[in-house]
Design a protein around this motif. Structure first.
Motif, PDB file in Angstrom:
ATOM      1  N   UNK A  71      18.421  73.916  62.172  1.00  0.00           N
ATOM      2  CA  UNK A  71      19.391  74.929  62.585  1.00  0.00           C
ATOM      3  C   UNK A  71      20.175  74.469  63.810  1.00  0.00           C
ATOM      4  N   UNK A  72      19.477  73.848  64.743  1.00  0.00           N
ATOM      5  CA  UNK A  72      20.166  73.331  65.923  1.00  0.00           C
ATOM      6  C   UNK A  72      21.161  72.249  65.536  1.00  0.00           C
ATOM      7  N   UNK A  73      20.807  71.452  64.542  1.00  0.00           N
ATOM      8  CA  UNK A  73      21.734  70.424  64.064  1.00  0.00           C
ATOM      9  C   UNK A  73      22.991  71.030  63.475  1.00  0.00           C
ATOM     10  N   UNK A  74      22.821  72.104  62.696  1.00  0.00           N
ATOM     11  CA  UNK A  74      24.006  72.756  62.127  1.00  0.00           C
ATOM     12  C   UNK A  74      24.828  73.456  63.203  1.00  0.00           C
ATOM     13  N   UNK A  75      24.147  74.087  64.144  1.00  0.00           N
ATOM     14  CA  UNK A  75      24.865  74.815  65.187  1.00  0.00           C
ATOM     15  C   UNK A  75      25.596  73.888  66.143  1.00  0.00           C
ATOM     16  N   UNK A  76      25.028  72.722  66.389  1.00  0.00           N
ATOM     17  CA  UNK A  76      25.606  71.840  67.397  1.00  0.00           C
ATOM     18  C   UNK A  76      26.391  70.696  66.781  1.00  0.00           C
ATOM     19  N   UNK A  77      26.664  70.740  65.519  1.00  0.00           N
ATOM     20  CA  UNK A  77      27.438  69.668  64.897  1.00  0.00           C
ATOM     21  C   UNK A  77      28.748  69.429  65.602  1.00  0.00           C
ATOM     22  N   UNK A  78      29.446  70.507  65.909  1.00  0.00           N
ATOM     23  CA  UNK A  78      30.697  70.387  66.647  1.00  0.00           C
ATOM     24  C   UNK A  78      30.438  70.427  68.146  1.00  0.00           C
TER      25      UNK A  78
END
Length: 107
Positions: A71-78
């Motif tokens: 989830x952190x990866x998806x949230x912090x992609x940008x």
């Protein structure tokens, strides 16, 4: 581990061989001790990983941990590119005690 046998002779060649065996055994023990010291942090991390879910009071804590990383990866992609990652990490670290408190009261 037993030490190599010392010869009961005065032959210089046999005594040199015995000395060499003793030195090799000493080096083996030093390497074993130093590698144990180097691997100690890895052992601690493995122990912490196993007790991560227990510390939070959540069943299947490792699965929840993997889900949080994804989830952190998806949230912090940008956010990684714009420099917001440290802000999100601080936010997550500050919310962890609150989540633990909520889960402990729910029981």
């Amino acid at each position: 581990m037993s030490l190599p046998e010392l010869p009961n002779t005065r032959n210089p060649r046999e005594l040199r061989k015995a000395l060499l065996r003793l030195r090799m055994e000493m080096h083996r023990q030093q390497i074993r001790q130093e590698s144990g010291q180097l691997l100690e942090p890895v052992r601690r991390l493995r122990g912490m990983g196993g007790s991560f879910g227990d510390g939070l009071g959540v069943k299947h804590g490792s699965l929840w941990g993997i889900g949080a990383v994804v989830a952190l990866g998806f949230l912090t992609g940008k956010g990684v590119r714009s420099g917001n990652l440290t802000r999100l990490v601080r936010l997550g670290a500050s919310l962890a005690p609150l989540i633990r408190l909520m889960l402990s009261r729910r029981r």
